[in-house]
Every structure is written in C-alpha cells, then in structure tokens.
Write an enzyme that holds these catalytic residues in place. Structure first.
Site, PDB file in Angstrom:
ATOM      1  N   GLN A 156      -0.134  12.268   1.705  1.00 55.85           N
ATOM      2  CA  GLN A 156       0.532  11.279   2.543  1.00 55.85           C
ATOM      3  C   GLN A 156      -0.406  11.041   3.726  1.00 55.85           C
ATOM      4  O   GLN A 156      -0.421  11.804   4.680  1.00 55.85           O
ATOM      5  CB  GLN A 156       1.904  11.750   3.011  1.00 55.85           C
ATOM      6  CG  GLN A 156       2.577  10.840   4.040  1.00 55.85           C
ATOM      7  CD  GLN A 156       2.697   9.402   3.573  1.00 55.85           C
ATOM      8  OE1 GLN A 156       2.950   9.132   2.402  1.00 55.85           O
ATOM      9  NE2 GLN A 156       2.495   8.453   4.480  1.00 55.85           N
ATOM     10  N   GLN A 158      -0.796   8.190   5.741  1.00 58.83           N
ATOM     11  CA  GLN A 158      -0.340   7.412   6.896  1.00 58.83           C
ATOM     12  C   GLN A 158       0.443   8.296   7.860  1.00 58.83           C
ATOM     13  O   GLN A 158       1.226   9.131   7.405  1.00 58.83           O
ATOM     14  CB  GLN A 158       0.543   6.251   6.435  1.00 58.83           C
ATOM     15  CG  GLN A 158       0.856   5.263   7.551  1.00 58.83           C
ATOM     16  CD  GLN A 158       1.820   4.159   7.101  1.00 58.83           C
ATOM     17  OE1 GLN A 158       2.673   4.372   6.235  1.00 58.83           O
ATOM     18  NE2 GLN A 158       1.698   2.987   7.678  1.00 58.83           N
ATOM     19  N   GLY A 285      10.884   7.326   1.911  1.00 61.96           N
ATOM     20  CA  GLY A 285      11.445   6.612   0.772  1.00 61.96           C
ATOM     21  C   GLY A 285      10.345   6.160  -0.166  1.00 61.96           C
ATOM     22  O   GLY A 285      10.443   6.285  -1.383  1.00 61.96           O
ATOM     23  N   GLY A 286       9.299   5.629   0.426  1.00 54.13           N
ATOM     24  CA  GLY A 286       8.169   5.177  -0.361  1.00 54.13           C
ATOM     25  C   GLY A 286       6.937   5.054   0.503  1.00 54.13           C
ATOM     26  O   GLY A 286       7.023   5.013   1.731  1.00 54.13           O
ATOM     27  N   MET A 287       5.785   5.020  -0.131  1.00 50.57           N
ATOM     28  CA  MET A 287       4.522   4.775   0.555  1.00 50.57           C
ATOM     29  C   MET A 287       3.747   3.755  -0.262  1.00 50.57           C
ATOM     30  O   MET A 287       3.514   3.962  -1.451  1.00 50.57           O
ATOM     31  CB  MET A 287       3.724   6.077   0.710  1.00 50.57           C
ATOM     32  CG  MET A 287       2.390   5.888   1.425  1.00 50.57           C
ATOM     33  SD  MET A 287       2.589   5.245   3.110  1.00 50.57           S
ATOM     34  CE  MET A 287       1.046   4.337   3.282  1.00 50.57           C
ATOM     35  N   GLU A 288       3.327   2.697   0.403  1.00 51.67           N
ATOM     36  CA  GLU A 288       2.814   1.504  -0.238  1.00 51.67           C
ATOM     37  C   GLU A 288       1.365   1.614  -0.705  1.00 51.67           C
ATOM     38  O   GLU A 288       0.610   0.637  -0.665  1.00 51.67           O
ATOM     39  CB  GLU A 288       2.940   0.315   0.722  1.00 51.67           C
ATOM     40  CG  GLU A 288       2.130   0.430   2.016  1.00 51.67           C
ATOM     41  CD  GLU A 288       2.843   1.135   3.150  1.00 51.67           C
ATOM     42  OE1 GLU A 288       2.392   1.000   4.308  1.00 51.67           O
ATOM     43  OE2 GLU A 288       3.856   1.806   2.894  1.00 51.67           O
ATOM     44  N   ASN A 289       0.951   2.781  -1.163  1.00 48.79           N
ATOM     45  CA  ASN A 289      -0.433   2.939  -1.599  1.00 48.79           C
ATOM     46  C   ASN A 289      -0.772   1.867  -2.637  1.00 48.79           C
ATOM     47  O   ASN A 289      -0.076   1.742  -3.647  1.00 48.79           O
ATOM     48  CB  ASN A 289      -0.629   4.331  -2.187  1.00 48.79           C
ATOM     49  CG  ASN A 289      -0.305   5.416  -1.175  1.00 48.79           C
ATOM     50  OD1 ASN A 289      -0.748   5.388  -0.038  1.00 48.79           O
ATOM     51  ND2 ASN A 289       0.520   6.381  -1.580  1.00 48.79           N
ATOM     52  N   HIS A 312      10.511  -3.357  -0.776  1.00 47.55           N
ATOM     53  CA  HIS A 312       9.806  -3.098   0.480  1.00 47.55           C
ATOM     54  C   HIS A 312       8.364  -2.666   0.210  1.00 47.55           C
ATOM     55  O   HIS A 312       7.418  -3.212   0.803  1.00 47.55           O
ATOM     56  CB  HIS A 312      10.531  -2.017   1.275  1.00 47.55           C
ATOM     57  CG  HIS A 312       9.931  -1.758   2.621  1.00 47.55           C
ATOM     58  ND1 HIS A 312      10.351  -2.405   3.757  1.00 47.55           N
ATOM     59  CD2 HIS A 312       8.938  -0.918   3.025  1.00 47.55           C
ATOM     60  CE1 HIS A 312       9.647  -1.991   4.797  1.00 47.55           C
ATOM     61  NE2 HIS A 312       8.765  -1.078   4.371  1.00 47.55           N
ATOM     62  N   GLU A 313       8.186  -1.697  -0.689  1.00 46.30           N
ATOM     63  CA  GLU A 313       6.821  -1.222  -0.958  1.00 46.30           C
ATOM     64  C   GLU A 313       5.977  -2.314  -1.605  1.00 46.30           C
ATOM     65  O   GLU A 313       4.786  -2.444  -1.305  1.00 46.30           O
ATOM     66  CB  GLU A 313       6.855   0.030  -1.831  1.00 46.30           C
ATOM     67  CG  GLU A 313       7.704   1.175  -1.285  1.00 46.30           C
ATOM     68  CD  GLU A 313       7.447   1.484   0.184  1.00 46.30           C
ATOM     69  OE1 GLU A 313       6.306   1.324   0.644  1.00 46.30           O
ATOM     70  OE2 GLU A 313       8.404   1.882   0.873  1.00 46.30           O
ATOM     71  N   HIS A 316       4.642  -4.821   0.926  1.00 45.88           N
ATOM     72  CA  HIS A 316       3.454  -4.354   1.644  1.00 45.88           C
ATOM     73  C   HIS A 316       2.162  -4.865   0.994  1.00 45.88           C
ATOM     74  O   HIS A 316       1.110  -4.863   1.652  1.00 45.88           O
ATOM     75  CB  HIS A 316       3.423  -2.833   1.686  1.00 45.88           C
ATOM     76  CG  HIS A 316       4.097  -2.243   2.883  1.00 45.88           C
ATOM     77  ND1 HIS A 316       3.689  -2.515   4.180  1.00 45.88           N
ATOM     78  CD2 HIS A 316       5.132  -1.379   2.989  1.00 45.88           C
ATOM     79  CE1 HIS A 316       4.443  -1.849   5.026  1.00 45.88           C
ATOM     80  NE2 HIS A 316       5.341  -1.152   4.337  1.00 45.88           N
ATOM     81  N   GLU A 335       5.238  -3.320   9.364  1.00 41.78           N
ATOM     82  CA  GLU A 335       6.595  -3.000   8.924  1.00 41.78           C
ATOM     83  C   GLU A 335       7.611  -4.102   9.198  1.00 41.78           C
ATOM     84  O   GLU A 335       8.535  -4.299   8.409  1.00 41.78           O
ATOM     85  CB  GLU A 335       7.041  -1.683   9.549  1.00 41.78           C
ATOM     86  CG  GLU A 335       6.198  -0.482   9.135  1.00 41.78           C
ATOM     87  CD  GLU A 335       6.225  -0.186   7.647  1.00 41.78           C
ATOM     88  OE1 GLU A 335       7.012  -0.820   6.929  1.00 41.78           O
ATOM     89  OE2 GLU A 335       5.455   0.679   7.204  1.00 41.78           O
ATOM     90  N   ASP A 390       3.505   9.670  14.414  1.00 41.49           N
ATOM     91  CA  ASP A 390       4.685  10.241  13.748  1.00 41.49           C
ATOM     92  C   ASP A 390       5.790  10.588  14.746  1.00 41.49           C
ATOM     93  O   ASP A 390       6.982  10.559  14.406  1.00 41.49           O
ATOM     94  CB  ASP A 390       4.309  11.509  12.983  1.00 41.49           C
ATOM     95  CG  ASP A 390       3.613  11.218  11.666  1.00 41.49           C
ATOM     96  OD1 ASP A 390       3.765  10.101  11.144  1.00 41.49           O
ATOM     97  OD2 ASP A 390       2.902  12.114  11.169  1.00 41.49           O
ATOM     98  N   TYR A 398      10.293  -1.711  12.201  1.00 42.88           N
ATOM     99  CA  TYR A 398      10.846  -2.254  10.966  1.00 42.88           C
ATOM    100  C   TYR A 398      11.865  -3.362  11.249  1.00 42.88           C
ATOM    101  O   TYR A 398      11.672  -4.512  10.848  1.00 42.88           O
ATOM    102  CB  TYR A 398      11.534  -1.149  10.161  1.00 42.88           C
ATOM    103  CG  TYR A 398      10.619  -0.111   9.583  1.00 42.88           C
ATOM    104  CD1 TYR A 398      10.293  -0.113   8.235  1.00 42.88           C
ATOM    105  CD2 TYR A 398      10.098   0.915  10.372  1.00 42.88           C
ATOM    106  CE1 TYR A 398       9.458   0.857   7.682  1.00 42.88           C
ATOM    107  CE2 TYR A 398       9.258   1.883   9.842  1.00 42.88           C
ATOM    108  CZ  TYR A 398       8.943   1.850   8.502  1.00 42.88           C
ATOM    109  OH  TYR A 398       8.113   2.808   7.973  1.00 42.88           O
ATOM    110  N   ARG A 568      13.426  14.116   1.933  1.00 40.20           N
ATOM    111  CA  ARG A 568      13.228  12.791   2.527  1.00 40.20           C
ATOM    112  C   ARG A 568      13.802  12.780   3.933  1.00 40.20           C
ATOM    113  O   ARG A 568      15.002  12.974   4.135  1.00 40.20           O
ATOM    114  CB  ARG A 568      13.899  11.731   1.650  1.00 40.20           C
ATOM    115  CG  ARG A 568      13.671  10.306   2.119  1.00 40.20           C
ATOM    116  CD  ARG A 568      14.409   9.344   1.200  1.00 40.20           C
ATOM    117  NE  ARG A 568      14.334   7.980   1.705  1.00 40.20           N
ATOM    118  CZ  ARG A 568      15.033   6.953   1.223  1.00 40.20           C
ATOM    119  NH1 ARG A 568      15.854   7.164   0.182  1.00 40.20           N
ATOM    120  NH2 ARG A 568      14.931   5.744   1.738  1.00 40.20           N
ATOM    121  N   LYS A 570      14.566  10.577   6.173  1.00 43.15           N
ATOM    122  CA  LYS A 570      15.661   9.656   6.491  1.00 43.15           C
ATOM    123  C   LYS A 570      17.008  10.256   6.119  1.00 43.15           C
ATOM    124  O   LYS A 570      18.023   9.979   6.773  1.00 43.15           O
ATOM    125  CB  LYS A 570      15.460   8.340   5.747  1.00 43.15           C
ATOM    126  CG  LYS A 570      16.621   7.373   5.879  1.00 43.15           C
ATOM    127  CD  LYS A 570      16.472   6.192   4.940  1.00 43.15           C
ATOM    128  CE  LYS A 570      17.743   5.339   4.944  1.00 43.15           C
ATOM    129  NZ  LYS A 570      17.661   4.216   3.975  1.00 43.15           N
TER     130      LYS A 570
END
Length: 616
Positions: A156, A158, A285-289, A312-313, A316, A335, A390, A398, A568, A570
């Site tokens: 991860q 970011q 939730g997700g990472m937009e790699n 959402h991802e 991105h 975001e 962070d 967002y 997670r 969130k």
C-alpha cells in the site's frame, strides 16, 4: 471499448510528460526529499525477491536519469527503513560503484538518500533490502489466509509509503514508467500494477511492464495463492480461490462502467482494468493501482449493492491516475473529482435514485466527520506542513471536493460542466498538477467563458476556507424520506416493509434510529432481520456501532469476531472510537485489539492505537 496504445507511444508520452511537468509543482511537495528541478527518474527497473520467512523484499532499483540542471552531480531519493548495501552508476559501458549517503531519519519523511552520479551517467542502480516493519507492506502467515496453504504479501504505497519498499523519488509530482522482475516461492503468483498474465505459470518467476507514466504511489505488488477469472476481454479478477467466483459475479457490471465513463469523459487509457481481492486486513476499501485495483473483500456482499466502490476505483483511471495531485496538499484534486465521477457512473448505470442515496450518505458522513476535525483540516487545499498525510485522512477531500463539483455542475449546467471535465482530463493527461494550476485552468476554460455565473471569490471560499459554504449543496433522497416514515411507524409498533431495500436504505435506517431506542426495540429489530449476523459488512458495521452505544449485549460476540477478522479502517476505527468512550468498553476493546493486532495492517494499527492508547 478502451482505446489501445502501443509501448513505443507510451514511452514517447512518458518523456513528453516528464518534460511538461511544472517547476512550481516540483517545489511544493513538503513530503519528499526529491529535487526534481535537478534530476528526475522517468523510468524504473525493479528486480526483487520476495522473502516470506524474513518478511523482506531484496533486490535492486535501476533508474534512467534526466538532468534538469547542468551542474547536478547527485540524485536525491526518499527511503524509510531501507538497508542500502551498494549504489552504482553506468559509466564506460559498465556498472561502477559510487558513493551514497543516508541522512538521519525524520519521523514523517524517513531518510533522504543522496547518490553521487558524477557529470555524465544516465543510469543509477541501488541495491537494497526492506525492513520486516516496512510501512508500505503487509506480510500474512499461511494461518492468516483463508486456505492456510501459502503466505500472502501486499503493498500500500499511497501516500508516502512507496519509499518503505523502493528507494524512490516519492512525490506525486514525478511520473515514471517501470519494468519489474519478481521472484516468489513456486506455486505462488506475483501481481503488480502493470501487465499481469491471465494464464501464468506458477514457477516463481514473473515479469511486468507498466508503459504508462504513473506517480510512485501507484506502484503496487502482491503475492500469494491467487487464481484468475475473466469477466470480459479487458476485465478480470485475481483472488484467493475461496472468493474468486463470488467476486467475479459481484463485479460483473465493471465493463459497463468503463463504457459509461468513456462516453462521458473520454477513452480509458490503461488497456486493461483488472481487480485484485486482497485479504480482509487490507486497510482501505480499495486502492486505484492502475491496471489492477486492489479491493477489500468486505464489498463482496452477495447483492451487488456495494459496487460503488468499484466505480470509485475505476473513476480514478481519469481523476488521480491520469490527472494527478502534485502534492498531498492537493489530494482533493484526486478524491473530490473521483467521488464526483463515481456518482455519475452509478447514476448512468443504476439511475438517479440510487446515485442520490449514495450522495446523501456521503454528505451525512462528511458532516459527522467535520464535527471531529479542527477547522484548518476542513480546508480542501489543506496546509499539511510535514504532518503525515495519513494523520489527516478524512472525508473532506472526498465529499467536500465532490460537493464543490456538484455545485459547479448545478451552476453551469451538466452539459457545459461535462464538456469542461472531459477537456480537463485530455489537457492534463499523464500530468501532475497543483491546486493553483487547476484554479487558473478553471478560470480560463469555465469561468471566463461563462461570465457572471461563479466568481473566483466563491471558488476560493470552497477551496481555501474551512467548512462548507452557506450555499453548498445539501443532498437528500426521496427514498430516505420514505425510510424515515417507515421508521416512525415501526417505533410506534408497526412493521417494516424492507423487501425492496438496498444496503443504502438499511444504512440510513440504522444510522438515524434514535439513540434512546429501547432495548426491547433493539431486540425486536434484530430478531426480525438478523442484523447482528448480517453478512453485509457495511450493514453489520452500522448495527454494531449502535449496539455499542446501547450496550446491546447479544451483539458482543459478533462485535469481537468483526474486529478480529476485518482490518478495513473505515469499518473498524469507528467501532474502536465508540468503545473508547467508556472505561469498561475501553478495557474490553484493548483486549480485543491486542488479539487482532497481528492481523492488522501497519496503518490500521497506527490509527487505532491512537484511539485506544491516547496517552502513548
């Protein structure tokens, strides 16, 4: 269908975009030691061995160098907890050892790495090993995976964690392409944010190429017991065997999402859009790699009602991956735009009713979030200094960013605003921009062409002032109004009619139940709808949070299991925050946390230890 580009075109694009990057953007990133005005690194070659026993990556990072200053003789990079064993430069047709220096560690930034490159070389190679405690990697034992056969590792990067597993100019102002060779134990599959094979031989040797120029935080890696299932000719799912079929069914609408977004905002420029289901410990939730979004299994709900996260991802791929914030002060450019595009995707595929419910839920989350934030941290173009990005993560970039774009859409009209956004994505494709650059573009291409609609003073209020403007959109939902009518009848002893409810109606219902709801009504609701044992992670989260407030003991065992099996942030952080409010619950939460900690990502550990052990 996505537009296709060949590697030579992308290599040329990488060079052009590197040259186009603005000097002002380079100077603004307080979270990197890179001196891009002197030397940039537009291409990376990684050669890595994955050591599960030592919880380390070992290998080399080789960079092409582009000198922006004629007298530059050093390249400056970011590292954190890396062991650098040797640095070399390509000179006289051979690799020759060169000197390097690691500065004293900075709590937020890590250690600056300065490598001597002389006056002529155009390549540098760094030999290094990561630490078992690397903040950008999580290592899971076989026992922590579903099949208990193989270990699992994922990254991860970011916002500023790429430097913990690669010595790199770790600023989003840089864009680079990369190639990689990765070795794992036989029988395991390695994947990256690159061109992953859909029919891999599990021989432990894997090669990757990312021909499109990306910022460093989008370099990603994972390795474990993974299988593949195709959804369409340019979409596939990678996952552990236990969840592959469910995930592929859950996300079957992804190809239609790509088509819908292309129709609104131009071509998808990344060739493929694949998805990787990570273990439950994934902190987001997700990472937009790019080419391979990393996704939490908590959105595999069995009813396709949480696929807005996939939207959402995917979004991105235009806002964030294609047009990128130049520094972490500018995160809202990633975001806020992505949240706006996500909602437009959901409206296009599933209708205005569903999109409006999701917008209203986001607005409610934002208001709740802002109550806990210092006013300075509710500013879009936030002043971070060297605080870790962070540490100020919130819904502000967002949802406040999204509402700003909704405001502009309402003022200028959807057709005009869509045309502006599409041109924006084209004009800044594969570039990193600052808030100042966006404002100048907005003034020139939207405000000036449509005078007397929105003033620059109003734009500045949205971007630079705390809170929400008085005339900000306040999203509501007719569907939620019907839910509230049912709630009032139910509280008086009536029945709920929920056959047509989605996750969104349930979340609104639970989140808006009166806090003085009786234990009798809590039990009545639970017995009728089995909320304590809900398999939908979002609904279970909302119910368990209410159960903490109400001391609803029948939910306590499920709460424990939930905190032990999901990482997670969130979903778990609000529960720990609520538990920390009373001495007895805090004591219980600390006991559960210590049991759960080994399975949590380092980021999840940091966030929740701040809640449970504020005195440390």
């Amino acid at each position: 269908m996505a537009t296709k580009y060949n590697l030579k075109q992308w290599a040329y694009a990488a060079t052009v975009m590197a040259a186009a990057s603005s000097q002002s953007a380079w100077a603004e990133d307080a979270h990197s030691y890179a001196k891009l005005q002197e030397v940039t690194t537009p291409h990376l070659e990684l050669d890595l061995t994955v050591d599960f026993e030592g919880k380390q990556l070992r290998g080399t990072a080789t960079y092409d160098l582009v000198r922006k200053s004629d007298d530059a003789t050093t390249v400056h990079m970011d590292t954190r907890e890396l062991t650098i064993s040797k640095a070399e430069i390509w000179q006289d047709n051979a690799w020759q050892e060169t000197s390097f220096k690691l500065a004293e560690p900075h709590e937020t930034l890590g250690q600056e790495l300065t490598v001597s490159i002389g006056e002529a070389t155009d390549k540098v190679r760094i030999h290094y090993t990561t630490a078992p405690t690397a903040s950008g990697l999580q290592w899971l034992s076989p026992e922590q995976t579903k099949s208990v056969k193989f270990p699992f590792m994922f990254s991860q990067s970011q916002p500023i964690h790429a430097r913990s597993w690669i010595p790199i100019q770790d600023t989003p102002a840089l864009r680079l392409t990369y190639d990689a060779t990765v070795r794992t134990p036989a029988g395991m599959l390695a994947v990256m944010s690159a061109d992953n094979s859909l029919d891999p031989e599990l021989d432990g040797n894997y090669s990757f190429s990312m021909p499109q120029p990306i910022p460093p935080y989008l370099i990603a890696i994972a390795a474990g017991e993974l299988v593949v299932k195709e959804i369409s000719d340019n979409v596939a799912v990678f996952a552990e065997p236990y969840i592959i079929d469910d995930a592929a069914w859950e996300w079957a609408d992804t190809p239609a999402m790509i088509t819908a977004t292309e129709e609104m905002y131009g071509p998808y420029r990344w060739d493929r859009y694949d998805l990787l289901v990570l273990p439950p410990s994934f902190p987001f939730g997700g990472m937009e790699n790019p080419r391979l979004s990393f996704i939490t299994p908590t959105v595999v709900s069995g009813d396709r009602t949480l696929i807005n996260l996939i939207a959402h991802e995917l979004a991105h791929s235009w806002s964030g991956n294609l047009v990128t914030n130049a520094s972490w002060r500018d995160l809202w450019l990633n975001e806020g735009f992505t949240s706006y595009v996500e909602n437009r995707i959901m409206e296009s595929l599933f209708g205005e009713r569903r999109a409006q419910m999701e917008l209203a839920l986001g607005y409610q989350d934002l208001l709740d979030n802002m109550e806990r934030l210092a006013p300075k941290d509710t500013v879009l173009n936030i002043e971070l200094g060297t605080r870790h990005p962070d540490d100020v993560f919130s819904q502000v970039p967002y949802v406040k960013g999204q509402l700003f774009l909704v405001y502009l859409e309402n003022k200028f009209g959807r057709e005009t605003f869509d045309n502006f956004l599409r041109q924006y994505f084209d004009d800044f494709a594969f570039q990193s921009i600052s808030t100042a650059e966006f404002k100048a573009y907005l003034a020139r291409h939207l405000l000036a062409k449509n005078p007397d609609v929105v003033s620059m003073d109003k734009v500045n209020e949205w971007i630079h002032e705390p809170g929400l403007p008085a005339d900000a959109p306040k999203p509501t939902s007719n569907a939620f109004a019907e839910v509230e009518k049912q709630m009032q009848r139910w509280l008086k002893g009536g029945q709920l009619t929920t056959q047509e409810w989605t996750t969104h109606e349930w979340l609104h219902f639970i989140n808006n139940l009166p806090l003085d709801i009786s234990s009798v009504n809590m039990r009545r609701l639970d017995e009728q709808f089995n909320l304590t044992q809900s398999k939908n992670a979002e609904i279970a989260h909302a119910w368990l949070k209410l159960a903490i407030v109400k001391n609803y003991e029948p939910a306590r065992d499920r709460l424990r299991n939930y905190l032990l099996t999901i990482g997670r942030n969130k979903l778990v952080s609000p529960l720990y925050r609520e538990l920390a409010k009373t001495p007895d619950n805090l004591k219980w939460a600390r006991e559960v946390y210590q049991q759960a900690k080994p399975g949590y990502h380092p980021l999840t550990q940091t966030v929740n230890e701040a809640l449970l052990y504020p005195e440390q």
